[in-house]
Design a protein around this motif. Sequence first.
Motif, PDB file in Angstrom:
ATOM      1  N   VAL A  33       0.837  -1.200   0.000  1.00 41.14           N
ATOM      2  CA  VAL A  33       0.000   0.000   0.000  1.00 41.14           C
ATOM      3  C   VAL A  33       0.870   1.248   0.000  1.00 41.14           C
ATOM      4  O   VAL A  33       0.684   2.174  -0.795  1.00 41.14           O
ATOM      5  CB  VAL A  33      -0.940  -0.012   1.217  1.00 41.14           C
ATOM      6  N   TRP A  34       1.858   1.271   0.915  1.00 41.07           N
ATOM      7  CA  TRP A  34       2.703   2.452   1.002  1.00 41.07           C
ATOM      8  C   TRP A  34       3.622   2.575  -0.208  1.00 41.07           C
ATOM      9  O   TRP A  34       4.014   3.689  -0.596  1.00 41.07           O
ATOM     10  CB  TRP A  34       3.507   2.407   2.294  1.00 41.07           C
ATOM     11  N   THR A  35       3.961   1.449  -0.844  1.00 36.74           N
ATOM     12  CA  THR A  35       4.714   1.529  -2.101  1.00 36.74           C
ATOM     13  C   THR A  35       3.878   2.191  -3.187  1.00 36.74           C
ATOM     14  O   THR A  35       4.367   3.037  -3.951  1.00 36.74           O
ATOM     15  CB  THR A  35       5.141   0.119  -2.551  1.00 36.74           C
ATOM     16  N   ALA A  36       2.584   1.830  -3.242  1.00 40.34           N
ATOM     17  CA  ALA A  36       1.688   2.451  -4.226  1.00 40.34           C
ATOM     18  C   ALA A  36       1.518   3.938  -3.946  1.00 40.34           C
ATOM     19  O   ALA A  36       1.485   4.759  -4.867  1.00 40.34           O
ATOM     20  CB  ALA A  36       0.332   1.744  -4.212  1.00 40.34           C
ATOM     21  N   ILE A  37       1.413   4.296  -2.658  1.00 42.54           N
ATOM     22  CA  ILE A  37       1.280   5.715  -2.311  1.00 42.54           C
ATOM     23  C   ILE A  37       2.535   6.486  -2.719  1.00 42.54           C
ATOM     24  O   ILE A  37       2.465   7.597  -3.255  1.00 42.54           O
ATOM     25  CB  ILE A  37       1.010   5.861  -0.803  1.00 42.54           C
ATOM     26  N   GLY A  38       3.722   5.878  -2.473  1.00 44.34           N
ATOM     27  CA  GLY A  38       4.952   6.533  -2.884  1.00 44.34           C
ATOM     28  C   GLY A  38       5.026   6.724  -4.386  1.00 44.34           C
ATOM     29  O   GLY A  38       5.473   7.775  -4.875  1.00 44.34           O
ATOM     30  N   GLY A  39       4.577   5.707  -5.144  1.00 43.90           N
ATOM     31  CA  GLY A  39       4.564   5.837  -6.602  1.00 43.90           C
ATOM     32  C   GLY A  39       3.631   6.938  -7.063  1.00 43.90           C
ATOM     33  O   GLY A  39       3.942   7.692  -7.993  1.00 43.90           O
TER      34      GLY A  39
END
Length: 268
Positions: A235-241
């Motif tokens: 989830v946080w990887t997607a938010i960072g992207g």
Amino acid sequence: MRLTRALSASLLLLALAAAPAAADSSPTPTASADGDAPTQAGTSFRTATEIEQSQTATASGSTGDYLYWSFPADAGLRPTVEATVKLPETHASQTWQIDVYDGLRRRQSCQYGAQTRTAAADASSVELACTLRTVRAWSEAWANDPLPGTYYVRLTAVGLTTADLGLPVGTEVRVDSKDIGGSAAVDGSLAEPLVPGIAMKSGADEDGSEDSSAVLSAIEPEDGWSSGWWSDRWVWTAIGGALAALAGVGGYALTRGSGRPSRVPPGA
């Protein structure tokens, strides 16, 4: 106008990505009522009494006994084991210790907590605690990291004199866990949790043939074993992207200019 549409799309993507994280952060349902909690302890690894997390198990014993319980712990959890020993009215100074072992019976170190405590001669009880390291979904074979599966709790008095052996005591043991989440996630998972066989059963069918099968620990997390590829780290990887894409769109909008020459040539 294009920048506004890009901002709206990015915000929508952030909201969709954060929704699973919000769901995962909700409190984990507690175990069954303490009225259903065990009231006895095992005397070895093989006979350890199974308890669920968030239950307070009780047992009566004697100084010098080894008391065992077992509980399940899944990846991403940081278990804390707490024990209270109720001592008799008259006793000498006693030292009690709590140890935690994983499914391979490897002793796990306590990250913090009073694992060993000495009760004075006039003390009515002694309290112990052991907070383990976060359970990992996968680990190297040479490492001693806590892994998903069954964990064993052993409670006993150490360094007793002969006169103190056999004194009656009452015990309470409780296990609670904190969900650490994606910050402890790793790229890998066990094929199966470390839930060892604790006995062999052998029965005879009506036709006289014998059936032997391993009896595994029956207890597991309430929602089942979830060790796998998914964690809120995605989830946080997607938010960072999404934030990176948003920064790129904003930077482009600021640097591309109005599309017209900065100055008009003379005579134009």
